[in-house]
Scaffold this motif. Structure first.
Motif, PDB file in Angstrom:
ATOM      1  N   ASP A  27       0.862  -1.180   0.000  1.00 59.17           N
ATOM      2  CA  ASP A  27       0.000   0.000   0.000  1.00 59.17           C
ATOM      3  C   ASP A  27       0.898   1.230   0.000  1.00 59.17           C
ATOM      4  N   GLN A  29       0.247   4.200   0.522  1.00 58.91           N
ATOM      5  CA  GLN A  29      -0.172   5.255   1.442  1.00 58.91           C
ATOM      6  C   GLN A  29       0.345   5.058   2.866  1.00 58.91           C
ATOM      7  N   VAL A  30       0.840   3.870   3.191  1.00 57.88           N
ATOM      8  CA  VAL A  30       1.307   3.573   4.550  1.00 57.88           C
ATOM      9  C   VAL A  30       2.627   2.809   4.493  1.00 57.88           C
ATOM     10  N   ASP A  32       3.896  -0.190   5.000  1.00 58.39           N
ATOM     11  CA  ASP A  32       3.616  -1.616   5.182  1.00 58.39           C
ATOM     12  C   ASP A  32       4.559  -2.514   4.385  1.00 58.39           C
ATOM     13  N   GLU A  80      -5.150  -3.882   9.052  1.00 60.26           N
ATOM     14  CA  GLU A  80      -4.631  -2.935   8.067  1.00 60.26           C
ATOM     15  C   GLU A  80      -5.720  -2.173   7.323  1.00 60.26           C
ATOM     16  N   ASN A  81      -6.779  -2.868   6.915  1.00 61.03           N
ATOM     17  CA  ASN A  81      -7.735  -2.213   6.020  1.00 61.03           C
ATOM     18  C   ASN A  81      -9.026  -3.028   5.929  1.00 61.03           C
ATOM     19  N   ASN A 105      -9.866   4.295   7.984  1.00 55.54           N
ATOM     20  CA  ASN A 105      -8.415   4.450   7.950  1.00 55.54           C
ATOM     21  C   ASN A 105      -8.000   5.546   8.920  1.00 55.54           C
ATOM     22  N   GLY A 111      -0.230   2.067   9.259  1.00 53.25           N
ATOM     23  CA  GLY A 111      -1.465   1.596   8.655  1.00 53.25           C
ATOM     24  C   GLY A 111      -2.233   0.594   9.479  1.00 53.25           C
ATOM     25  N   ASP A 113      -5.052  -0.135  12.226  1.00 53.80           N
ATOM     26  CA  ASP A 113      -6.240   0.552  12.702  1.00 53.80           C
ATOM     27  C   ASP A 113      -7.016  -0.316  13.679  1.00 53.80           C
TER      28      ASP A 113
END
Length: 329
Positions: A27, A29-30, A32, A80-81, A105, A111, A113
């Motif tokens: 990902d 955006q994070v 990971d 994570e998502n 998120n 990442g 949550d």
């Protein structure tokens, strides 16, 4: 002659830090990268599927010996998502039970949550939102930290307000980071206190729809006796129903051969009640059966972890789940 617990109408509410439930997809955006096939953890699709199977098996057994059914509500940390949550509830142990999930998120740079799983047959969702936590460092700059997940709904006919937490870690030392967790507790209470604070107290004259029933659960990175919990939350009309579970030889995680009870469930006093038709708190426990433990070696009895340092062990999680049973008057 005792009455079997299955004779009561009762429901399990649980919390489980599942130790880095990541998919194997990068990902952008994070941060990971470690949890990808060519990352530091060598996190493959096969390892991911094995993790899903183990976590779903654990969830399916939480509280089952008392209720004969799967949990009604499960708060989760370190997911994570939405994909991992979807994949989790589609596992054979959970899929027949009609679970759904709530997830947002958060600003956490890794990442990870918090989330909520719920049995759609017994919990009716009303509203949810992430509570953004504002923490500033010594220079006054905002630090990224995990949101608190707020969920309002009706559990088996009783309106409840649920808060799922994963508070700042102790990575830089317990004392050095204590103020962060105290501040998160303060912001949590501010959100709760928007409603009438007196309706969290025990009051036999409040009917099922008038009381403000609150369930706070999470990995607080503090024990029950620490300031954030003992002074920040409990005096506001709450009872830490998991606090008595902490013993020298028992907890939800073990660090350097010392037990901690960072995973806790805290309820408003109103859930100790005799109101007709309302849910009330019956008992709490740690789900720490042999299936979730290391069974040999120097770590025997501790949580069977997915990783120990950088070494893959293929276990469940570095935390045990906690749970509470609620019965109906």
């Amino acid at each position: 002659m005792s009455i079997p617990s299955q004779s009561f109408e009762q429901y399990t509410v649980a919390f489980y830090n599942v130790e880095n439930l990541f998919d194997a997809i990068k990902d952008t955006q994070v941060l990971d990268k470690d949890f990808t096939e060519f990352g530091h953890k060598n996190w493959t699709e096969n390892r991911y599927q094995k993790k899903l199977k183990k976590i779903s098996e654990a969830i399916s057994k939480i509280g089952f010996e008392f209720t004969g059914k799967l949990p009604a509500i499960v708060g989760l940390a370190e997911v994570e998502n939405k994909k991992v949550l979807h994949d989790l509830i589609m596992q054979p142990k959970l899929a027949p039970k009609k679970y759904d999930y709530i997830h947002y998120n958060s600003p956490d740079e890794r990442g990870i949550d918090v989330a909520l799983l719920y049995d759609t047959r017994v919990f009716k969702l009303g509203y949810s939102e992430p509570i953004v936590i504002e923490l500033k460092n010594k220079e006054g700059v905002l630090e990224a930290t995990r949101d608190i997940l707020y969920v309002e709904g009706v559990l088996a006919g009783t309106p409840v307000h649920i808060y799922i937490n994963h508070w700042p870690s102790r990575r830089d030392g317990a004392e050095a980071t204590d103020a962060k967790r105290v501040e998160v507790a303060s912001q949590l209470i501010q959100h709760i206190e928007i409603k009438d604070p007196n309706k969290k107290r025990i009051d036999p004259h409040l009917d099922i729809n008038e009381a403000h029933h609150v369930i706070i659960m999470g990995d607080f990175n503090d024990d029950p006796e620490n300031n954030s919990i003992k002074k920040g939350i409990l005096p506001q009309g709450f009872d830490n129903i998991t606090a008595p579970l902490k013993k020298f030889h028992r907890g939800t995680l073990n660090h350097q051969f010392k037990w901690n009870l960072f995973d806790q469930i805290i309820i408003s006093e109103s859930l100790h009640n005799h109101v007709s038709g309302s849910l009330y708190f019956y008992k709490a426990d740690i789900f720490d059966g042999i299936m979730l433990r290391e069974w040999k070696g120097k770590y025997r009895g501790q949580p069977a972890r997915t990783f120990v340092g950088g070494n893959y062990k293929g276990g469940y999680s570095d935390h045990f789940p906690v749970f509470a049973l609620f019965r109906r008057n």
